[in-house]
Design an enzyme around this catalytic site. Structure first.
Site, PDB file in Angstrom:
ATOM      1  N   PRO A 104       3.514 -20.920  16.734  1.00 13.33           N
ATOM      2  CA  PRO A 104       3.373 -22.146  17.536  1.00 13.33           C
ATOM      3  C   PRO A 104       4.679 -22.910  17.669  1.00 13.33           C
ATOM      4  O   PRO A 104       4.770 -23.836  18.474  1.00 13.33           O
ATOM      5  CB  PRO A 104       2.316 -22.955  16.776  1.00 13.33           C
ATOM      6  CG  PRO A 104       2.182 -22.334  15.445  1.00 13.33           C
ATOM      7  CD  PRO A 104       2.726 -20.956  15.500  1.00 13.33           C
ATOM      8  N   GLU A 131       0.461 -19.468   6.515  1.00 13.50           N
ATOM      9  CA  GLU A 131       1.263 -20.666   6.821  1.00 13.50           C
ATOM     10  C   GLU A 131       2.549 -20.309   7.552  1.00 13.50           C
ATOM     11  O   GLU A 131       3.325 -21.171   7.915  1.00 13.50           O
ATOM     12  CB  GLU A 131       1.587 -21.433   5.532  1.00 13.50           C
ATOM     13  CG  GLU A 131       0.378 -22.112   4.915  1.00 13.50           C
ATOM     14  CD  GLU A 131      -0.377 -22.992   5.900  1.00 13.50           C
ATOM     15  OE1 GLU A 131       0.238 -23.906   6.466  1.00 13.50           O
ATOM     16  OE2 GLU A 131      -1.582 -22.745   6.099  1.00 13.50           O
ATOM     17  N   ARG A 169       1.579  -6.476  33.600  1.00 12.79           N
ATOM     18  CA  ARG A 169       1.304  -6.616  35.027  1.00 12.79           C
ATOM     19  C   ARG A 169       2.568  -6.532  35.878  1.00 12.79           C
ATOM     20  O   ARG A 169       2.501  -6.286  37.070  1.00 12.79           O
ATOM     21  CB  ARG A 169       0.556  -7.929  35.293  1.00 12.79           C
ATOM     22  CG  ARG A 169      -0.707  -8.038  34.462  1.00 12.79           C
ATOM     23  CD  ARG A 169      -1.474  -9.326  34.635  1.00 12.79           C
ATOM     24  NE  ARG A 169      -2.197  -9.346  35.894  1.00 12.79           N
ATOM     25  CZ  ARG A 169      -1.811  -9.990  36.966  1.00 12.79           C
ATOM     26  NH1 ARG A 169      -0.715 -10.710  36.945  1.00 12.79           N
ATOM     27  NH2 ARG A 169      -2.525  -9.932  38.058  1.00 12.79           N
ATOM     28  N   ASP A 184       1.275 -13.241  42.450  1.00 12.83           N
ATOM     29  CA  ASP A 184       0.367 -14.102  41.696  1.00 12.83           C
ATOM     30  C   ASP A 184       0.745 -15.573  41.760  1.00 12.83           C
ATOM     31  O   ASP A 184       1.903 -15.913  41.972  1.00 12.83           O
ATOM     32  CB  ASP A 184       0.387 -13.736  40.208  1.00 12.83           C
ATOM     33  CG  ASP A 184      -0.323 -12.444  39.942  1.00 12.83           C
ATOM     34  OD1 ASP A 184      -1.073 -12.005  40.820  1.00 12.83           O
ATOM     35  OD2 ASP A 184      -0.112 -11.888  38.857  1.00 12.83           O
TER      36      ASP A 184
HETATM   37  N1  ADE Z   1       0.353 -18.358  16.116  1.00 13.56           N
HETATM   38  C1  ADE Z   1      -0.405 -19.436  15.856  1.00 13.56           C
HETATM   39  N2  ADE Z   1      -0.500 -20.240  16.910  1.00 13.56           N
HETATM   40  C2  ADE Z   1       0.241 -19.653  17.900  1.00 13.56           C
HETATM   41  C3  ADE Z   1       0.551 -20.004  19.243  1.00 13.56           C
HETATM   42  N3  ADE Z   1       0.096 -21.122  19.805  1.00 13.56           N
HETATM   43  N4  ADE Z   1       1.336 -19.171  19.944  1.00 13.56           N
HETATM   44  C4  ADE Z   1       1.829 -18.052  19.384  1.00 13.56           C
HETATM   45  N5  ADE Z   1       1.564 -17.673  18.139  1.00 13.56           N
HETATM   46  C5  ADE Z   1       0.778 -18.455  17.393  1.00 13.56           C
END
Ligand code: ADE
Length: 266
Positions: A104, A131, A169, A184
């Site tokens: 994330p 984590e 794609r 697209d």
């Molecule tokens: N791992 C946990 N959350 C994620 C996300 N939003 N994008 C990519 N990998 C992740």
């Protein structure tokens, strides 16, 4: 990786156009999504080769530990560096392959990044879990970090699947020539307008007359106008970044004028 005829094991690859290596603690998560529909056909044809690697197979201790407590204390577990380095180094070597960590904290994935990645002959994904991964993996192994959005998943596997799908794609031959990813929404910079199929009248709702007119120039103009209208309504931020032609400007003026008048789309 038994019962996995399409997602090939190493050594079975016949000159695919693109090879994707996925490093994960949960390879079974990939089996359904990557073995259906377009991705299945691409692998059968040899256009795409997806190879799953179980990180645990590269653990050094007899318990095959892949995670451990964080230094400095804190919640949860951290993925150990040795199995990840072992798995990726022995598979990728010094090929210069991009090694993408899903997390994330990464750069947000977009259609433009999908298009860029599709130019590579080979890419590798590392699916983070728990984590996170030991920071040395980030610093000394991974070449790029991608996120699929501002939310937290239980691991990188679903994110890797999303990215593999969007990248595939763009690989020549994966989609039919007539419906390539280049047309697209997001690739063109605008959202696509509404689509219809038969029947011409369903319950009380009919397909817009213009689409049944057979007048190709009129149809193309209508489709462009609807694409602009939908983008204006739903993603005005995309329009701001577009270089609009004089005809597009004219269509946008018409759209503004139409506001308040009966809707053309019905
Ligand atoms: N791992 C946990 N959350 C994620 C996300 N939003 N994008 C990519 N990998 C992740």
């Amino acid at each position: 990786m038994q019962a996995n005829a399409l997602i090939m094991k190493e050594g079975m690859i016949e000159l695919p156009k693109m090879r994707i290596d996925i490093f994960t603690l949960f390879p079974a998560m990939f089996l359904g999504p990557l073995q259906e529909s377009i991705l299945k056909r691409a692998q059968q044809r040899g256009t795409l080769s997806i190879i799953l690697h179980q990180i645990r197979d590269y653990a050094l201790d007899r318990h095959q530990m892949t995670d451990d407590l964080p230094y400095g204390g804190g919640q949860g577990m951290v993925m150990k560096p040795e199995p990840i380095f072992g798995a990726i180094r022995s598979t990728i070597g010094t090929t210069g392959t991009p090694i993408i960590l899903l997390s994330p904290q990464g750069r947000t994935f977009t259609q433009a990044i999908a298009q860029e990645l599709a130019q590579q002959p080979r890419i590798a994904f590392l699916c983070g879990h728990y984590e996170g991964v030991d920071e040395r993996v980030r610093q000394h192994l991974v070449t790029e970090e991608l996120s699929i959005g501002d939310y937290v998943l239980t691991g990188g596997e679903l994110a890797a699947m999303v990215i593999v799908d969007a990248v595939a794609r763009f690989i020549p031959g994966v989609l039919g020539a007539a419906s390539g990813a280049h047309d697209d929404s997001y690739t063109s910079g605008l959202l696509e307008g509404p689509q219809y199929t038969r029947p011409a009248i369903f319950e009380d709702w009919s397909v817009p007359e213009v689409l049944r007119s057979g007048n190709h120039a009129k149809i193309a103009r209508w489709q462009r106008k609807m694409s602009l209208k939908r983008t204006l309504e739903r993603r005005p931020d995309l329009l701001a970044g577009e270089a609009l032609s004089p005809q597009d400007q004219q269509l946008l003026e018409e759209i503004q004028q139409d506001l308040g008048e009966p809707d053309e789309v019905g």
